[in-house]
Enzyme design. Structure first.
Site, PDB file in Angstrom:
ATOM      1  N   HIS A  28       0.981  -1.315   0.016  1.00  0.00           N
ATOM      2  CA  HIS A  28       0.181  -0.092  -0.052  1.00  0.00           C
ATOM      3  C   HIS A  28       0.789   1.279   0.151  1.00  0.00           C
ATOM      4  O   HIS A  28       2.139   1.250   0.405  1.00  0.00           O
ATOM      5  CB  HIS A  28      -0.756   0.127   1.380  1.00  0.00           C
ATOM      6  CG  HIS A  28      -0.282   0.202   2.583  1.00  0.00           C
ATOM      7  ND1 HIS A  28      -0.027   1.623   2.857  1.00  0.00           N
ATOM      8  CD2 HIS A  28       0.457  -0.604   3.431  1.00  0.00           C
ATOM      9  CE1 HIS A  28       0.550   1.613   4.219  1.00  0.00           C
ATOM     10  NE2 HIS A  28       0.684   0.265   4.450  1.00  0.00           N
ATOM     11  N   CYS A  29       0.433   2.428  -0.522  1.00  0.00           N
ATOM     12  CA  CYS A  29       0.909   3.570  -0.242  1.00  0.00           C
ATOM     13  C   CYS A  29       0.105   4.632   0.485  1.00  0.00           C
ATOM     14  O   CYS A  29      -0.400   4.034   1.616  1.00  0.00           O
ATOM     15  CB  CYS A  29       1.191   4.102  -1.757  1.00  0.00           C
ATOM     16  SG  CYS A  29      -0.299   4.561  -2.715  1.00  0.00           S
ATOM     17  N   MET A  30       0.052   5.878   0.164  1.00  0.00           N
ATOM     18  CA  MET A  30      -0.725   6.752   1.076  1.00  0.00           C
ATOM     19  C   MET A  30      -2.069   6.476   1.028  1.00  0.00           C
ATOM     20  O   MET A  30      -2.778   6.426   2.229  1.00  0.00           O
ATOM     21  CB  MET A  30      -0.444   8.190   0.563  1.00  0.00           C
ATOM     22  CG  MET A  30      -0.939   9.196   1.573  1.00  0.00           C
ATOM     23  SD  MET A  30      -0.323   9.326   2.885  1.00  0.00           S
ATOM     24  CE  MET A  30      -1.290  10.724   3.888  1.00  0.00           C
ATOM     25  N   ARG A  32      -3.720   3.932  -1.274  1.00  0.00           N
ATOM     26  CA  ARG A  32      -4.285   3.082  -2.168  1.00  0.00           C
ATOM     27  C   ARG A  32      -3.574   1.641  -1.705  1.00  0.00           C
ATOM     28  O   ARG A  32      -2.420   1.617  -1.214  1.00  0.00           O
ATOM     29  CB  ARG A  32      -3.796   3.240  -3.585  1.00  0.00           C
ATOM     30  CG  ARG A  32      -4.265   4.522  -4.372  1.00  0.00           C
ATOM     31  CD  ARG A  32      -3.870   4.519  -5.679  1.00  0.00           C
ATOM     32  NE  ARG A  32      -4.099   5.913  -6.460  1.00  0.00           N
ATOM     33  CZ  ARG A  32      -3.861   6.315  -7.485  1.00  0.00           C
ATOM     34  NH1 ARG A  32      -3.319   5.267  -8.270  1.00  0.00           N
ATOM     35  NH2 ARG A  32      -4.001   7.583  -8.054  1.00  0.00           N
ATOM     36  N   VAL A 146       7.690   6.240  -2.697  1.00  0.00           N
ATOM     37  CA  VAL A 146       6.396   6.194  -2.175  1.00  0.00           C
ATOM     38  C   VAL A 146       6.698   5.432  -0.853  1.00  0.00           C
ATOM     39  O   VAL A 146       5.849   5.989   0.190  1.00  0.00           O
ATOM     40  CB  VAL A 146       5.453   5.560  -3.026  1.00  0.00           C
ATOM     41  CG1 VAL A 146       3.971   4.750  -2.161  1.00  0.00           C
ATOM     42  CG2 VAL A 146       4.828   6.102  -4.257  1.00  0.00           C
TER      43      VAL A 146
END
Length: 510
Positions: A28-30, A32, A146
């Site tokens: 996952h990122c910020m 999503r 990221v």
């Protein structure tokens, strides 16, 4: 209870993406959750969008489910646990194919589901047109930075709090401790960039970190290159990125020619030695000049470009996001933060989200008789205000066409205001990347303190909201579009019930 909620969300998502056997990676990122899927045809995208926790989906190099900040960090590990627990049983099949739902009927009107399908088609077409080597390279660069965003945000907020305490003269004994906490990560960010770069490009991650360590070691001040003594950290993240990329190539070449018996000893030594020397006597100086140029250019744009620079940057950012080209800006933001303490570009670019929010409000006002699209906007608007724009972009403005253009107009005007005020002497920057919208307020910084920075940013947001709304309301629809869109969805000529707003995707078009 929160853990049960997030576990329930993960349990609902898992069968809709083809089951555990269809997933080969979870990250996952910020905002999503990024899934590596074996077969995307097994995804039931309509049902996935209908889940209350899902704000949208993006089919890119990974299958990305937009859950929003905070939520994504809690749902992702729950899904990973479910995948890991099902691994022994998943070998027999990849899950049931999607498509078990009845096809929607009734094409007399356009509802939220039809807009979502249009958005998905447009996104897929854009992805196919832009799957160029350059864009693929930008994705890989984004994958390096990221994972660093949570630390950037945490340290950025601590730095903001520390600055406020120092300016007010409060808790002076705590200021040095907070300075150490906020600056520690930034002083070593090059090491993490080196590690992630080697990992992303197929090298040994720890060797990438090792050569990046050379660039921040205090002893480099004794090394002279191009007639000047080097400074620890010279070249910043760009120097670390270049050194780690070189280390990957040197390691590959060394392992190809090295006898197996000597590989374990000589391959790491040759990689570190050769790359370290090149970094010291070339890369650090060159990257330092490039980093200084980036900082000088950003400062010059704000000082001389003002409103025009803000207009262009704010207006073009939504198309860049749609095409995935905004990833090229991540190293630039990170360089500015490491060099100047904040990035002056992000508050301007964040105005694109304000234009998008204003556009969505105008669509809501114009399509008074279409409860399905209005419910989608109500559901996605809170995320849009916090800077998560994908649900509004791909679910509303982009598939409608003209409103996407008017949203860009709103972003351009908001960016022009921030740029103009910066040119007049009240510049505003962000101490971290990732958040935008209202979520960016805690990360704002500027030469005149937080209050002035917040006022400039708020002025840009209000301008973006207002301009995006007015441009969309008066120019976002033709008569033909209104005749097609401003009608009740088939079989649903009533206003939605209060509970429907949180779950627009469950409506049928027939």
């Amino acid at each position: 209870m929160p853990d049960e909620k997030h576990r329930g969300t993960a349990e609902a998502i898992l069968p809709l993406v083809g089951g555990p056997a269809n997933i080969h990676s979870v990250a996952h990122c910020m905002t999503r959750m990024r899934l590596g899927l074996n077969d995307r045809s097994l995804v039931d995208e309509d049902a996935l969008r209908a889940l209350p926790a899902v704000l949208g989906v993006v089919a890119d190099d990974t299958y990305q489910i937009v859950l929003g900040p905070g939520t994504v960090a809690r749902v992702t590990p729950e899904l990973q646990r479910l995948v890991d627990a099902s691994a022994p049983r998943a070998a027999g099949g990849a899950g049931e194919p999607a498509g078990s739902r009845e096809p929607a009927g009734g094409e007399a009107a356009v509802d939220a589901g039809e807009l979502a399908r249009r958005g998905a088609r447009l996104r897929a077409q854009a992805g196919a047109r832009n799957a160029t080597p350059v864009r693929l390279l930008l994705r890989r660069v984004a994958n390096i930075f990221v994972p660093l965003i949570p630390a950037l945000i945490g340290c950025g907020i601590v730095a903001g709090v520390n600055g406020a305490l120092a300016n007010l003269g409060w808790a002076t004994g705590l200021v040095p401790a907070l300075a150490a906490i906020s600056s520690g990560f930034m002083s070593l960010i090059a090491v993490f960039v080196g590690y992630n770069t080697a990992k992303e490009f197929g090298g040994t991650p720890i060797l990438g970190a090792a050569v990046a360590c050379v660039t921040v070691y205090a002893g480099v001040a004794k090394v002279e290159a191009f007639g000047h003594h080097l400074a620890p950290g010279q070249g910043g993240v760009l120097g670390a990125l270049g050194a780690a990329l070189l280390a990957v190539q040197v390691e590959r070449w060394t392992r190809r020619v090295m006898p197996d018996a000597l590989d374990v000893l000589l391959a790491p030594m040759v990689t570190v030695l050769v790359t370290g020397l090149v970094a010291l006597f070339g890369l650090m100086f060159v990257a330092g000049e490039v980093s200084t140029g980036i900082g000088d250019l950003a400062t010059w744009l704000l000082a001389h470009g003002g409103a025009l620079a803000g207009l262009v940057l704010g207006g073009m950012f939504l198309p860049l996001v749609m095409l995935g080209l905004h990833q090229a800006l991540i190293p630039i933001h990170t360089t500015l933060i490491a060099q100047q303490g904040s990035t002056v570009l992000l508050p301007i670019l964040a105005m694109a989200g304000a234009g998008q929010v204003g556009c969505a409000l105008a669509v809501y006002a114009r399509l008074r008789r279409n409860p399905s699209i209005r419910a989608t906007i109500r559901s996605a608007l809170p995320a849009g205000l916090l800077g998560v724009g994908e649900p509004l972009i791909y679910g509303v403005s982009l598939p409608l066409g003209r409103p996407f253009v008017t949203a860009c107009v709103g972003g351009a005007c908001g960016g022009a205001v921030v740029g103009l005020l910066g040119q007049l002497g009240t510049a505003v920057g962000s101490t971290a990347i990732g958040p935008s919208g209202w979520a960016l307020f805690p990360l704002l910084a500027g030469p005149h303190g937080f209050a002035a920075s917040a006022a400039v940013y708020a002025a840009g947001l209000v301008t973006g909201y207002a301009t995006g709304f007015l441009a969309t309301y008066f120019f976002g629809f033709t008569r033909g579009m209104l005749a097609e869109l401003d009608v009740p969805a088939p079989g649903n000529d009533r206003s939605p019930a209060p509970g429907d707003a949180a779950d627009p995707g469950r409506r049928s078009t027939g």
